[in-house]
Design a protein around this motif. Structure first.
Motif, PDB file in Angstrom:
ATOM      1  N   ASN A  92      50.401  13.231  36.702  1.00 51.08           N
ATOM      2  CA  ASN A  92      50.347  12.284  37.818  1.00 51.08           C
ATOM      3  C   ASN A  92      51.598  12.440  38.678  1.00 51.08           C
ATOM      4  OD1 ASN A  92      48.721  10.993  35.495  1.00 51.08           O
ATOM      5  ND2 ASN A  92      48.080   9.805  37.262  1.00 51.08           N
ATOM      6  N   VAL A  93      51.433  12.229  39.966  1.00 47.05           N
ATOM      7  CA  VAL A  93      52.558  12.271  40.901  1.00 47.05           C
ATOM      8  C   VAL A  93      52.808  10.860  41.413  1.00 47.05           C
ATOM      9  CG1 VAL A  93      53.462  13.230  43.043  1.00 47.05           C
ATOM     10  CG2 VAL A  93      51.989  14.636  41.580  1.00 47.05           C
ATOM     11  N   ILE A  94      54.050  10.387  41.264  1.00 49.89           N
ATOM     12  CA  ILE A  94      54.422   9.061  41.758  1.00 49.89           C
ATOM     13  C   ILE A  94      55.533   9.239  42.785  1.00 49.89           C
ATOM     14  CG2 ILE A  94      53.693   7.823  39.700  1.00 49.89           C
ATOM     15  CD1 ILE A  94      56.516   7.879  38.673  1.00 49.89           C
ATOM     16  N   SER A  95      55.469   8.466  43.854  1.00 52.99           N
ATOM     17  CA  SER A  95      56.417   8.614  44.959  1.00 52.99           C
ATOM     18  C   SER A  95      56.983   7.259  45.361  1.00 52.99           C
ATOM     19  CB  SER A  95      55.744   9.270  46.172  1.00 52.99           C
ATOM     20  OG  SER A  95      55.179  10.523  45.828  1.00 52.99           O
ATOM     21  N   ARG A  96      58.243   7.270  45.810  1.00 50.31           N
ATOM     22  CA  ARG A  96      58.876   6.072  46.306  1.00 50.31           C
ATOM     23  C   ARG A  96      59.951   6.431  47.324  1.00 50.31           C
ATOM     24  NH1 ARG A  96      55.346   3.496  45.536  1.00 50.31           N
ATOM     25  NH2 ARG A  96      55.067   1.505  44.470  1.00 50.31           N
ATOM     26  N   GLN A  97      60.160   5.501  48.258  1.00 54.07           N
ATOM     27  CA  GLN A  97      61.216   5.659  49.249  1.00 54.07           C
ATOM     28  C   GLN A  97      62.292   4.596  49.007  1.00 54.07           C
ATOM     29  OE1 GLN A  97      60.134   4.879  53.348  1.00 54.07           O
ATOM     30  NE2 GLN A  97      61.816   6.134  54.149  1.00 54.07           N
ATOM     31  N   PHE A  98      63.522   5.056  48.950  1.00 50.60           N
ATOM     32  CA  PHE A  98      64.675   4.171  48.840  1.00 50.60           C
ATOM     33  C   PHE A  98      65.354   4.151  50.225  1.00 50.60           C
ATOM     34  CE2 PHE A  98      63.804   6.048  44.770  1.00 50.60           C
ATOM     35  CZ  PHE A  98      63.986   5.031  43.838  1.00 50.60           C
ATOM     36  N   LYS A  99      65.309   3.009  50.861  1.00 51.94           N
ATOM     37  CA  LYS A  99      65.849   2.952  52.214  1.00 51.94           C
ATOM     38  C   LYS A  99      66.500   1.592  52.444  1.00 51.94           C
ATOM     39  CE  LYS A  99      64.583   3.571  57.080  1.00 51.94           C
ATOM     40  NZ  LYS A  99      63.478   3.882  58.032  1.00 51.94           N
ATOM     41  N   GLY A 100      67.705   1.597  53.064  1.00 53.88           N
ATOM     42  CA  GLY A 100      68.356   0.339  53.370  1.00 53.88           C
ATOM     43  C   GLY A 100      69.861   0.492  53.439  1.00 53.88           C
ATOM     44  N   THR A 101      70.559  -0.611  53.226  1.00 52.41           N
ATOM     45  CA  THR A 101      72.025  -0.627  53.205  1.00 52.41           C
ATOM     46  C   THR A 101      72.488  -1.376  51.966  1.00 52.41           C
ATOM     47  OG1 THR A 101      72.121  -2.678  54.498  1.00 52.41           O
ATOM     48  CG2 THR A 101      72.163  -0.596  55.727  1.00 52.41           C
ATOM     49  N   HIS A 102      73.622  -0.930  51.441  1.00 50.29           N
ATOM     50  CA  HIS A 102      74.152  -1.585  50.251  1.00 50.29           C
ATOM     51  C   HIS A 102      75.644  -1.296  50.148  1.00 50.29           C
ATOM     52  CE1 HIS A 102      73.544  -3.554  46.351  1.00 50.29           C
ATOM     53  NE2 HIS A 102      74.506  -2.761  45.903  1.00 50.29           N
ATOM     54  N   VAL A 103      76.397  -2.291  49.713  1.00 51.82           N
ATOM     55  CA  VAL A 103      77.842  -2.111  49.532  1.00 51.82           C
ATOM     56  C   VAL A 103      78.088  -1.356  48.235  1.00 51.82           C
ATOM     57  CG1 VAL A 103      80.057  -3.261  49.213  1.00 51.82           C
ATOM     58  CG2 VAL A 103      78.398  -4.185  50.841  1.00 51.82           C
ATOM     59  N   VAL A 104      78.769  -0.225  48.340  1.00 59.38           N
ATOM     60  CA  VAL A 104      79.093   0.599  47.171  1.00 59.38           C
ATOM     61  C   VAL A 104      80.613   0.765  47.126  1.00 59.38           C
ATOM     62  CG1 VAL A 104      78.753   2.811  46.022  1.00 59.38           C
ATOM     63  CG2 VAL A 104      76.892   1.812  47.356  1.00 59.38           C
ATOM     64  N   PRO A 105      81.299  -0.037  46.343  1.00 60.47           N
ATOM     65  CA  PRO A 105      82.760   0.066  46.277  1.00 60.47           C
ATOM     66  C   PRO A 105      83.188   1.392  45.655  1.00 60.47           C
ATOM     67  CG  PRO A 105      81.949  -1.454  44.602  1.00 60.47           C
ATOM     68  CD  PRO A 105      80.785  -1.106  45.464  1.00 60.47           C
ATOM     69  N   LEU A 106      84.117   2.068  46.346  1.00 58.25           N
ATOM     70  CA  LEU A 106      84.582   3.371  45.878  1.00 58.25           C
ATOM     71  C   LEU A 106      86.092   3.344  45.683  1.00 58.25           C
ATOM     72  CD1 LEU A 106      82.561   5.759  48.253  1.00 58.25           C
ATOM     73  CD2 LEU A 106      81.966   5.041  45.929  1.00 58.25           C
ATOM     74  N   GLY A 107      86.541   3.843  44.544  1.00 63.02           N
ATOM     75  CA  GLY A 107      87.961   4.004  44.291  1.00 63.02           C
ATOM     76  C   GLY A 107      88.440   5.344  44.804  1.00 63.02           C
ATOM     77  N   ALA A 108      89.657   5.693  44.423  1.00 66.19           N
ATOM     78  CA  ALA A 108      90.244   6.942  44.907  1.00 66.19           C
ATOM     79  C   ALA A 108      89.454   8.151  44.421  1.00 66.19           C
ATOM     80  CB  ALA A 108      91.705   7.034  44.449  1.00 66.19           C
ATOM     81  N   GLU A 109      89.084   8.175  43.139  1.00 62.25           N
ATOM     82  CA  GLU A 109      88.343   9.314  42.593  1.00 62.25           C
ATOM     83  C   GLU A 109      86.954   9.403  43.217  1.00 62.25           C
ATOM     84  OE1 GLU A 109      89.160  11.787  40.591  1.00 62.25           O
ATOM     85  OE2 GLU A 109      91.232  11.078  40.580  1.00 62.25           O
ATOM     86  N   GLU A 110      86.285   8.241  43.386  1.00 67.55           N
ATOM     87  CA  GLU A 110      84.947   8.235  43.960  1.00 67.55           C
ATOM     88  C   GLU A 110      84.979   8.694  45.428  1.00 67.55           C
ATOM     89  OE1 GLU A 110      85.004   5.740  40.436  1.00 67.55           O
ATOM     90  OE2 GLU A 110      86.239   5.761  42.237  1.00 67.55           O
ATOM     91  N   THR A 111      86.031   8.281  46.151  1.00 63.62           N
ATOM     92  CA  THR A 111      86.156   8.706  47.554  1.00 63.62           C
ATOM     93  C   THR A 111      86.391  10.212  47.646  1.00 63.62           C
ATOM     94  OG1 THR A 111      87.086   6.545  48.159  1.00 63.62           O
ATOM     95  CG2 THR A 111      87.465   8.379  49.688  1.00 63.62           C
ATOM     96  N   LYS A 112      87.157  10.731  46.709  1.00 61.62           N
ATOM     97  CA  LYS A 112      87.387  12.175  46.672  1.00 61.62           C
ATOM     98  C   LYS A 112      86.078  12.924  46.425  1.00 61.62           C
ATOM     99  CE  LYS A 112      90.110  15.663  44.191  1.00 61.62           C
ATOM    100  NZ  LYS A 112      91.110  15.878  43.094  1.00 61.62           N
ATOM    101  N   GLU A 113      85.264  12.407  45.510  1.00 61.63           N
ATOM    102  CA  GLU A 113      83.967  13.025  45.222  1.00 61.63           C
ATOM    103  C   GLU A 113      83.035  12.918  46.426  1.00 61.63           C
ATOM    104  OE1 GLU A 113      81.370  15.209  42.907  1.00 61.63           O
ATOM    105  OE2 GLU A 113      83.456  14.662  42.456  1.00 61.63           O
ATOM    106  N   LEU A 114      83.081  11.791  47.127  1.00 57.50           N
ATOM    107  CA  LEU A 114      82.261  11.607  48.319  1.00 57.50           C
ATOM    108  C   LEU A 114      82.635  12.626  49.396  1.00 57.50           C
ATOM    109  CD1 LEU A 114      80.279  10.077  50.170  1.00 57.50           C
ATOM    110  CD2 LEU A 114      82.157   8.486  50.692  1.00 57.50           C
ATOM    111  N   ASN A 115      83.929  12.825  49.608  1.00 54.26           N
ATOM    112  CA  ASN A 115      84.366  13.806  50.619  1.00 54.26           C
ATOM    113  C   ASN A 115      83.905  15.214  50.252  1.00 54.26           C
ATOM    114  OD1 ASN A 115      85.628  11.819  52.165  1.00 54.26           O
ATOM    115  ND2 ASN A 115      87.564  12.024  51.040  1.00 54.26           N
TER     116      ASN A 115
END
Length: 226
Positions: free
Chosen positions: A140-163
């Motif tokens: 079976n194939v199941i599908s979903r869309q994740f769409k919107g806005t959400h606050v995601v707090p990022l520390g120094a390491e997370e910001t480095k990974e994001l960049n």
């Protein structure tokens, strides 16, 4: 001496000792023997029951041959994934997931499917899939869309990974699925089980022109959580 009457005048002869037969205190021996027999019988019954259960499980496995259900994310489309002020994430992610039941005799009821999209171990969206029944050897194939806005707090390491993800044009997004399932064998159904599945994805961000900065998405196998 001739006129003695034959009586004995020697030392006094002690009277014979009287023997007393006390009641035996070993009456518990029979009780202990009975207890030992009972415990031995119980042990044999338990041992026999374990052997029977083991044989039944083996026969069940030989007949049913249960195989692990397989989840694959076959397509992931990420058209928006950017942070604005106050660590607010704007996202638009669509997933196609195949669910394969490789078993010949087991059907599966998917009574509940919750999918959590996460970035840097922080959940930014939750979606629910429709419940369904999956027959033998079915996909079976199941599908979903994740769409919107959400606050995601990022520390120094997370910001480095994001960049780093921004430079590569590919984002590491995890999707954790929480299930409630029941298995069906003939007319018999199991109780509800609550397994978990994790899909660790590397999703390229599609540009406005439709291209992906990091190439196309690669089909990803999901793993069962232990």
């Amino acid at each position: 001496m001739s006129n003695l009457n034959g009586a004995y005048y020697g030392p006094a002869v002690p009277p014979p000792k009287k023997t007393y037969h006390r009641p035996s205190r070993g009456g518990g021996g029979c009780f202990e023997c009975c207890c030992g027999c009972i415990f031995s019988l119980i042990f044999k019954l338990i041992f026999t029951a374990l052997i029977i259960i083991g044989i039944a499980v083996l026969i069940f496995w030989l007949i049913v041959r249960p195989n692990v259900v397989k989840f694959h994310v076959t397509d992931a489309t990420l058209t928006q994934f950017n942070f604005t002020g106050n660590n607010t994430l704007n996202y638009d992610l669509t997933l196609n997931i195949t669910v394969r039941n490789p078993n010949k005799r087991l059907g599966i009821y998917y009574d509940y499917i919750e999918a959590r999209a996460m970035y840097q171990d922080v959940r930014f969206d939750t979606e629910f899939f429709d419940r369904f029944y999956q027959g033998h050897k079915k996909t079976n194939v199941i599908s979903r869309q994740f769409k919107g806005t959400h606050v995601v707090p990022l520390g120094a390491e997370e910001t480095k990974e994001l960049n780093k993800d921004k430079e590569d044009g590919v984002y590491g997004i995890d999707v954790k699925m929480y299930l409630k399932v029941r298995f069906k064998l003939g007319v018999f159904k199991t109780k509800t089980l609550k397994p978990k599945v994790t899909c660790e994805l590397r999703v390229p961000l599609k540009s406005a022109g439709g291209g992906g900065g990091g190439g196309g998405f690669e089909v990803t196998k999901c793993d069962w959580d232990r």
